[in-house]
Design an enzyme around this catalytic site. Structure first.
Site, PDB file in Angstrom:
ATOM      1  N   PRO A  12      31.898  26.174  56.774  1.00 50.80           N
ATOM      2  CA  PRO A  12      33.560  25.396  57.385  1.00 50.80           C
ATOM      3  C   PRO A  12      32.513  23.660  56.693  1.00 50.80           C
ATOM      4  CG  PRO A  12      33.139  26.933  58.733  1.00 50.80           C
ATOM      5  CD  PRO A  12      32.170  26.926  57.776  1.00 50.80           C
ATOM      6  N   ASN A  13      33.394  22.886  56.216  1.00 51.00           N
ATOM      7  CA  ASN A  13      33.319  21.343  56.499  1.00 51.00           C
ATOM      8  C   ASN A  13      32.349  20.989  55.019  1.00 51.00           C
ATOM      9  OD1 ASN A  13      34.687  20.586  58.470  1.00 51.00           O
ATOM     10  ND2 ASN A  13      33.487  21.599  59.569  1.00 51.00           N
ATOM     11  N   ARG A  20      30.766  11.644  54.781  1.00 46.20           N
ATOM     12  CA  ARG A  20      30.653  11.125  55.921  1.00 46.20           C
ATOM     13  C   ARG A  20      29.804  11.609  56.504  1.00 46.20           C
ATOM     14  NH1 ARG A  20      34.595  13.388  60.350  1.00 46.20           N
ATOM     15  NH2 ARG A  20      33.380  11.973  60.990  1.00 46.20           N
ATOM     16  N   TYR A  25      23.157  14.523  55.679  1.00 46.43           N
ATOM     17  CA  TYR A  25      23.709  15.217  54.395  1.00 46.43           C
ATOM     18  C   TYR A  25      23.183  14.359  53.454  1.00 46.43           C
ATOM     19  CZ  TYR A  25      25.796  17.762  58.507  1.00 46.43           C
ATOM     20  OH  TYR A  25      25.931  18.467  59.954  1.00 46.43           O
ATOM     21  N   ASN A  76      24.637  28.577  52.966  1.00 46.54           N
ATOM     22  CA  ASN A  76      24.402  27.929  54.099  1.00 46.54           C
ATOM     23  C   ASN A  76      26.145  27.762  54.414  1.00 46.54           C
ATOM     24  OD1 ASN A  76      24.932  24.687  55.336  1.00 46.54           O
ATOM     25  ND2 ASN A  76      23.932  24.502  53.790  1.00 46.54           N
ATOM     26  N   ALA A  79      28.337  25.051  60.161  1.00 42.34           N
ATOM     27  CA  ALA A  79      28.416  25.519  61.791  1.00 42.34           C
ATOM     28  C   ALA A  79      28.083  26.839  62.161  1.00 42.34           C
ATOM     29  CB  ALA A  79      28.956  24.570  62.186  1.00 42.34           C
ATOM     30  N   GLU A 100      18.338  31.865  53.470  1.00 40.18           N
ATOM     31  CA  GLU A 100      19.363  30.854  53.874  1.00 40.18           C
ATOM     32  C   GLU A 100      18.653  29.097  53.746  1.00 40.18           C
ATOM     33  OE1 GLU A 100      18.443  31.137  57.931  1.00 40.18           O
ATOM     34  OE2 GLU A 100      20.795  30.023  58.523  1.00 40.18           O
ATOM     35  N   HIS A 102      19.931  25.118  53.736  1.00 36.24           N
ATOM     36  CA  HIS A 102      20.361  24.043  54.741  1.00 36.24           C
ATOM     37  C   HIS A 102      19.933  22.402  54.623  1.00 36.24           C
ATOM     38  CE1 HIS A 102      22.115  26.554  57.952  1.00 36.24           C
ATOM     39  NE2 HIS A 102      20.821  27.465  58.337  1.00 36.24           N
ATOM     40  N   ARG A 109      17.589  19.060  65.612  1.00 35.44           N
ATOM     41  CA  ARG A 109      19.038  18.558  65.809  1.00 35.44           C
ATOM     42  C   ARG A 109      19.023  19.025  66.901  1.00 35.44           C
ATOM     43  NH1 ARG A 109      22.846  18.194  60.785  1.00 35.44           N
ATOM     44  NH2 ARG A 109      24.095  17.394  62.240  1.00 35.44           N
TER      45      ARG A 109
END
Ligand code: CA2
Length: 147
Positions: A12-13, A20, A25, A76, A79, A100, A102, A109
């Site tokens: 997602p996203n 943004r 990112y 990836n 969330a 994996e 990121h 974080r």
């Protein structure tokens, strides 16, 4: 040299990358990261399939569709990394290497990002290196496939 198909799974996203939060990112879009993956994969004789979804079940379906057909998965999960046990279970049923990736470093974080449900079923995790992480993940996949 044909090493098969590498499935790249984006959660997602990630389709919003570049629009943004560039301080977290970076400025690259998801297509930019895919271009890096495709170039690195081509050098390793791997074809790339990409599935981006904002829906957990679609990501589960994509992993099921990779079984017996794809050589490896680069994931990836966005969330969903932190709580999507259904994707964990699907990845556990995939026979090939899982790497994996990121862009950021979730461990540095918020506390809720410190757990990855992907990590227990991944061969390894690359975090915090932005686009370079995607390139390194493809190299890791190729190394694991050569074993
Ligand atoms: O660092 C990563 O790659 C993440 O998987 C990115 C996820 C985040 O939830 C994970 O904890 C770490 C976020 C994906 C992109 O989210 C955006 C939100 C708004 C604008 C652009 C991207």
């Amino acid at each position: 040299m044909a090493n098969g198909i590498l499935l790249v799974l984006s959660g997602p996203n990630l389709n919003l990358l570049g629009e943004r939060q560039p301080e977290v990112y970076g400025h690259d879009t998801l297509d930019d990261h895919l271009a890096v993956v495709e170039a690195a994969a081509a050098a390793q004789g791997l074809d790339v399939e990409h599935v981006q979804s904002n829906h957990e079940g679609e990501l589960v379906d994509a992993v099921h569709g990779a079984r017996g057909r794809c050589s490896a998965i680069l994931v990836n999960l966005g969330a969903l990394t932190h709580y999507a046990w259904s994707v964990h279970d699907a990845l556990a049923a995939f026979e090939g290497p899982v790497v994996e990736v990121h862009l950021s470093t979730p461990a540095a974080r918020e506390p809720w990002r410190h757990t990855s449900v992907v990590a227990p079923v991944a061969d390894g995790t690359i975090a915090g290196l932005g686009a370079e992480g995607y390139r390194l993940a493809v190299e890791a996949v190729a190394t694991l496939l050569a074993r």
